[in-house]
Design an enzyme around this catalytic site. Structure first.
Site, short mmCIF file in Angstrom:
data_model
loop_
_atom_site.label_atom_id
_atom_site.label_comp_id
_atom_site.label_asym_id
_atom_site.label_seq_id
_atom_site.Cartn_x
_atom_site.Cartn_y
_atom_site.Cartn_z
N ASP A 208 18.27 49.67 42.74
CA ASP A 208 17.70 49.84 43.94
C ASP A 208 18.24 51.08 44.71
O ASP A 208 17.63 51.46 45.79
CB ASP A 208 18.21 48.64 44.93
CG ASP A 208 17.01 47.81 45.06
OD1 ASP A 208 15.77 48.03 44.41
OD2 ASP A 208 17.05 46.93 45.96
N ASP A 571 17.81 32.69 45.75
CA ASP A 571 18.22 31.89 44.81
C ASP A 571 17.58 30.34 44.99
O ASP A 571 16.79 29.71 44.35
CB ASP A 571 19.55 32.14 44.15
CG ASP A 571 20.56 32.02 45.36
OD1 ASP A 571 20.22 31.60 46.41
OD2 ASP A 571 21.71 32.11 44.91
#
Length: 866
Positions: A208, A571
């Site tokens: 990233d 998640d």
């Protein structure tokens, strides 16, 4: 998630048999710490507290020869009735006791401070409610153990080929500083060396930061892998992350016929690994010096100082000297194939890469495909943190390999057991629930935690208790790393028994990439790419398109497709969305842990991690993914479990209230929260003892220790006076201002101290969230000191009842002190290496406070007669 293990009969030979790279290769020679795992796992699974729960299914499958030609690939175990029935009975008994306690308190609403009594009743009701939410889903714990031997019989072919499905492994990293490059490259190496067919697996690294250092580190890793991977296969090395392997305290014994060859190979590999680490460390300087040379050759005045790749082209990502379009948060999307698919060869030879020529005989020296991905960043778009990076990987992998299954790792985790990928596949293709299984979650283990696990990093109460309990329902929740997914489930496709006969992928769902839509159709037809596409300029441009910053816009990505956006913890809500569609999940436990990682052992970093987890849970509750209204196909107890996961931080507000209440010791007069006080305290003692009796039974079937349980209790108290209230405050601010939980990458860098592996444990970094914990600690220390002083002053006039009440109050203070013991050690810094100092210091402080109280009382008595 934050807090609020094994094969059987066929799995017996699993890990020993499982270490054979293929049937045509030599037998394993290395007898390391994982030897005899099969028998150990079988015994651990059957244990004295667990019994086989699938005998009838296995008998029926054997008689019928299998419904669809697939064998039973995992074994199920349930807690034996001798332990389970008392466990359930005790839960029911405590529920009755809690209800009677509430009735008694309401009927005896007699208190010295009625507003405090009201708050305490509300708090007790909340404690009972949250305990029930936590306890109800634990009524049917189930342990599931993969049968790797059966998988090999079913999938491994006599000619050395395999019927195993494809697996794409995702690794995500956000910052090469906070997440050290060496950790990330060890994760990649462990994936490349896993015992899985090289033409059926691929590894994708998502960077990233868009930094050239990570791409060039990946190139160096590919070169070293040409030595490391065949070495692991030849000698059946465990673990297959070199940093962890070479740090083993006891060198593995060798029982093969060629010990000298192993010693020579190991020496060569270790020397090359040391050189590899030096090359990684030198990369920042190498890149800067190279870029300076190229930039000095530029004749255009005022040209920006670009960052240059080794082939003499400008790096399209972030530059050393940032400029527009080449700075952190604003750079082009990049997809680069570092190692091509083995069917075409990776153009790296062992001798060319390392300068060594080792004899690997018939060992397969090929390496899985390796791909670097850096999604485009643009200040005009929300990049959706880790979920956005995972979705970019998901789309890029769809164009390149399109494997049926996906497993994702945080960059600080690595494969600790080379059979891990095969273990997960056992659940995915099993004839019973395989087609309906969306993901397989593994427990998280950490190998950098201090031996006493001061801050409960291992969290075994959750990973070995709660998750096994959920395994008996619709399945465990997704925990962010070490989880294998079915690609179709991530695409938002319903499970087979709910699925429509014909599904046509639409651009409004998946985006306007024709190649991506074609790959989704292939996935729906269970097709797998055996021949990778030709990487021409058009195809590369399409891959860069699907990782662009704007590709998600006006699509279902981050909502009904892929990993979910707009929440700090992608998640839990991604798992919730998948369970809500009717899919189930499985929890895979192995005696030899599948994965290991690095945990923040500094208290402040640990609490920052907890704030993000708990804040994200609260965000989920106040969203359309609320467990009360979302998930139309969730089972009832699964819904209860998700509800508990989303509201548990609220409990901290009442804990904080109780923990600060000892300041009432400073009031001269007696103050009682409830009268009759003796009966009130006895009720509390009985209820607390019952919850610890239930905890003792959970310890039995979960296979954990009292220390694990006690550390969980202690850290929950620390979190309840710091991180959890902070998360609640963040949520209030979010509801008022619409600003979400700020994502903060947990730093994995440790204090530079080569003589102390756990040096970071003793560094105290003060942040505002620790103020309430400090106040609670001081309040309880002060309360004990004042209590001693009051005893001296009033001993002659107190009645027996008053003395008993004072002793009962002190019990509460001492209990809070025991729970905050790790925090007190954190305050001591490096002095905490000798905890005896604290045990001496605290009584001294108690005496000093008592003397101050007595002196103050005498002084005031002389000035203001009572």
């Amino acid at each position: 998630m934050a807090s609020p293990a094994s094969g059987a009969a066929g799995a017996g030979d699993d890990d020993n048999a499982g270490r054979r790279p293929s049937s045509s290769l030599i037998d394993p020679l290395l007898v390391s710490r994982t030897s005899s795992i099969g028998g150990a796992e079988r015994n651990a699974a059957k244990g004295k507290h667990w019994a086989a729960a699938d005998k009838a299914e296995r008998r029926a499958a054997k008689e019928s020869g299998g419904e669809d030609g697939r064998p039973l690939l995992f074994r199920s175990y349930k807690v034996k009735g001798a332990l389970l029935h008392p466990y359930r009975a005790l839960i029911f008994a405590r529920l009755i006791a809690v209800l009677l306690f509430f009735v008694w308190r309401i009927r005896h609403n007699n208190s010295d401070i009625m507003w405090f009594w009201t708050l305490s009743v509300v708090g007790d009701v909340w404690f009972g409610f949250s305990w029930l939410l936590n306890q109800l889903p634990k009524f049917n714990p189930v342990k599931t153990i993969p049968d790797l031997a059966a998988l090999r019989r079913h999938c491994d072919l006599p000619d050395g080929g395999s019927r195993l499905p494809g697996v794409d492994a995702f690794v995500t990293t956000a910052d090469p500083v906070d997440e050290p490059v060496l950790y990330t490259m060890n994760c990649v190496l462990s994936i490349l060396a896993a015992d899985y067919p090289v033409d059926r697996s691929a590894c994708y690294l998502s960077d990233d930061s868009g930094a050239l250092i990570l791409y060039e580190a990946l190139v160096e890793t590919a070169k070293f892998a040409t030595l490391w991977v065949p070495f692991c296969r030849k000698h059946c090395v465990e673990p297959r992350a070199p940093e962890s392997y070479f740090e083993l305290e006891a060198p593995p014994s060798y029982a093969g016929s060629a010990p000298e060859e192993f010693k020579n190979d190991s020496r060569v590999v270790q020397l090359e690994y040391d050189e590899f680490k030096l090359r990684l460390e030198a990369l920042p300087d190498t890149i800067r010096k190279r870029s300076d040379v190229y930039n000095s050759m530029k004749t255009d005045q005022g040209a920006p100082n670009a960052t240059w790749m080794a082939n003499g082209t400008q790096w399209p990502g972030t530059w050393i000297d940032p400029v527009e379009n080449h700075r952190k948060g604003h750079h082009a999307g990049i997809v680069k194939v570092v190692l091509d698919h083995p069917i075409r060869g990776h153009n790296l030879s062992l001798k060319d890469s390392t300068g060594y020529s080792l004899n690997f005989g018939v060992i397969d020296v090929r390496i899985p495909m390796l791909v670097y991905v850096s999604r485009e960043k643009n200040p005009s778009y929300d990049h959706n943190k880790k979920a956005g990076a995972l979705n970019a990987q998901l789309r890029a992998s769809a164009l390149l390999s399109n494997a049926q299954f996906i497993i994702n790792f945080d960059c600080d985790h690595y494969i600790n057991n080379s059979q891990a990928l095969r273990a997960a596949i056992c659940f995915m293709i099993d004839q019973r629930e395989g087609d309906n299984t969306a993901f397989v979650q593994f427990p998280q283990r950490f190998d950098n935690v201090d031996p006493k696990d001061r801050y409960g990093n291992h969290n075994r109460v959750f990973f070995d208790g709660t998750m096994l309990a959920l395994n008996g329902l619709q399945g465990p929740s997704y925990l962010g790393t070490g989880c294998m997914f079915r690609r179709l489930a991530l695409y938002g496709i319903d499970p087979p028994h709910w699925r429509q006969d014909s599904i046509t992928p639409k651009a409004s769902q998946f985006g306007d990439s024709t190649l991506l839509l074609e790959s989704v159709s292939e996935a729906l037809n269970q097709e797998r790419c055996t021949s990778p596409p030709s990487l021409n300029d058009t195809y590369v441009a399409e891959m860069e398109k699907v990782v662009s910053a704007s590709f998600d816009k006006k699509t279902d990505w981050g909502k009904g497709v892929g990993y979910i956006y707009d929440i700090a913890t992608e998640d839990i809500v991604t798992g919730f969305r998948i369970h809500g569609q009717g899919w189930r999940s499985m929890y895979c436990t192995l005696k030899h842990d599948a994965f290991c990682g690095t945990a923040p052992i500094n208290l402040t970093e640990r609490l920052h991690q907890i704030v993000r987890w708990s804040g994200g849970s609260l965000e989920m509750f106040f969203s359309h993914n609320n467990p009360l209204i979302g998930g139309r196909r969730l089972q009832l107890l699964q819904r209860v479990s998700y509800l508990n996961m989303t509201i548990y931080p609220v409990t901290s507000l009442f804990i904080l209230l109780y923990a600060i209440s000892p300041v009432m010791w400073l009031i001269p007069d007696e103050v009682y929260i409830q009268r009759p006080f003796t009966r009130y305290v006895l009720y509390l003692v009985v209820i607390i003892l019952m919850i610890h009796m239930i905890g003792w039974l959970e310890i039995k079937w979960a296979g954990i220790t009292w220390l694990d349980y006690w550390r969980n209790e202690q850290f929950f108290m620390i979190g309840s006076t710091s991180a959890y209230p902070t998360a609640v405050l963040h949520m209030v601010v979010n509801l008022l201002t619409k600003k979400g939980i700020h994502f903060r990458v947990t730093s994995k860098q440790t204090t530079a101290d080569t003589n102390d592996k756990f040096a970071d444990l003793y560094e105290m970094r003060w942040v505002p969230m620790l103020i309430p914990t400090m106040v609670v600690l001081v309040a309880n220390i002060g309360a004990i000191g004042v209590a001693i002083g009051k005893t001296v002053v009033y001993m002659g006039v107190w009645t027996i009842q008053q003395k008993r009440h004072a002793a009962m109050g002190l019990l509460f203070n001492m209990w809070v002190m025991f729970l905050l013991y790790p925090f007190a050690l954190a305050i001591m810094g490096r002095w905490a290496k000798r905890p005896i100092i604290l045990l001496v210091l605290l009584p001294v402080i108690f005496v000093i406070v008592a003397l101050v109280y007595v002196a103050t009382h005498i002084l005031l008595a002389n000035i203001i007669p009572f």
